[in-house]
Motif scaffolding. Sequence first.
Motif, PDB file in Angstrom:
ATOM      1  N   CYS A 155      -1.889   7.766   7.270  1.00 22.57           N
ATOM      2  CA  CYS A 155      -3.267   7.376   6.976  1.00 22.57           C
ATOM      3  C   CYS A 155      -3.451   5.907   7.334  1.00 22.57           C
ATOM      4  O   CYS A 155      -2.554   5.088   7.116  1.00 22.57           O
ATOM      5  N   PHE A 185      -5.438   2.446   6.626  1.00 26.77           N
ATOM      6  CA  PHE A 185      -6.152   1.787   5.542  1.00 26.77           C
ATOM      7  C   PHE A 185      -6.767   0.488   6.056  1.00 26.77           C
ATOM      8  O   PHE A 185      -6.141  -0.236   6.826  1.00 26.77           O
ATOM      9  N   ASN A 243       1.118   5.272   0.378  1.00 31.36           N
ATOM     10  CA  ASN A 243       0.432   6.450   0.902  1.00 31.36           C
ATOM     11  C   ASN A 243       1.118   7.695   0.346  1.00 31.36           C
ATOM     12  O   ASN A 243       2.238   8.010   0.709  1.00 31.36           O
ATOM     13  N   VAL A 274      -8.943  -1.933  -0.635  1.00 28.78           N
ATOM     14  CA  VAL A 274      -8.145  -1.102   0.264  1.00 28.78           C
ATOM     15  C   VAL A 274      -8.844   0.246   0.339  1.00 28.78           C
ATOM     16  O   VAL A 274      -9.049   0.911  -0.674  1.00 28.78           O
ATOM     17  N   THR A 275      -9.218   0.637   1.568  1.00 31.78           N
ATOM     18  CA  THR A 275      -9.992   1.854   1.788  1.00 31.78           C
ATOM     19  C   THR A 275      -9.281   2.735   2.803  1.00 31.78           C
ATOM     20  O   THR A 275      -8.907   2.241   3.873  1.00 31.78           O
ATOM     21  N   PRO A 276      -9.108   4.033   2.496  1.00 31.31           N
ATOM     22  CA  PRO A 276      -8.516   4.922   3.503  1.00 31.31           C
ATOM     23  C   PRO A 276      -9.478   5.097   4.670  1.00 31.31           C
ATOM     24  O   PRO A 276     -10.692   5.146   4.493  1.00 31.31           O
ATOM     25  N   ILE A 318       0.864  -1.181   0.000  1.00 35.79           N
ATOM     26  CA  ILE A 318       0.000   0.000   0.000  1.00 35.79           C
ATOM     27  C   ILE A 318       0.898   1.228   0.000  1.00 35.79           C
ATOM     28  O   ILE A 318       1.792   1.349   0.843  1.00 35.79           O
ATOM     29  N   GLN A 351      -6.061  -3.961   9.248  1.00 42.15           N
ATOM     30  CA  GLN A 351      -6.031  -2.503   9.188  1.00 42.15           C
ATOM     31  C   GLN A 351      -4.593  -2.084   9.451  1.00 42.15           C
ATOM     32  O   GLN A 351      -3.946  -2.625  10.342  1.00 42.15           O
ATOM     33  N   ASN A 396     -11.767   3.852  -3.483  1.00 40.32           N
ATOM     34  CA  ASN A 396     -11.176   2.600  -3.000  1.00 40.32           C
ATOM     35  C   ASN A 396     -10.313   2.019  -4.105  1.00 40.32           C
ATOM     36  O   ASN A 396     -10.579   2.212  -5.283  1.00 40.32           O
TER      37      ASN A 396
END
Length: 185
Positions: A60, A62, A54, A125-127, A52, A91, A136
Amino acid sequence: MTRYPIWLTIALLFAIASLPSTAKAQSFGVSPAELRVDGLLPGEEAEFELTIYNHYDAACTFALSTSHPWKRRPGRIDFPDDSWIGFSPRQIEVAANSQATVRVTVAIPSNRKWAGRDWEVWLGVTPGEKEFLVANCYVRLLVSTSTQAQAGPDVGLIAGIAIGILLLSYAVYYSRHKIKSKHQP
């Protein structure tokens, strides 16, 4: 008369463009975009990593999840059980302008009915901080199981052996009991 609507349109566009935006641009990403797990035997598991990225100027968090695609690849069917997919961690906080990896495990139960299957599921994958608009990222996961199921316990064979042992034990007991009863006056 035709110039008035054009000037009005330009003025409105300028006013809208100068307002602060309430939606953040896509400031994160995930790779790879597609994963293939081929020849997985039922009863076994496969592990891989997602990265991931950022691109925000702040840390952040996720969240990871599974999602069923609204359109699958030809020849693929829906993944039968989301609990077969695990994320470690589920998470994750990623520092500003940085990246982190998440371990994903796919474990297919040991059952012959899962052999020879071609599934598709999406990993989302969601902030964590949600704005008005949230984008997403999804990773397409294509899982194919082997046509040969892993050798597991054959319940019928085990039951047959158990019944055979019981019958043999009864026959030995009965023959000894009959011999004893003949020799007693």
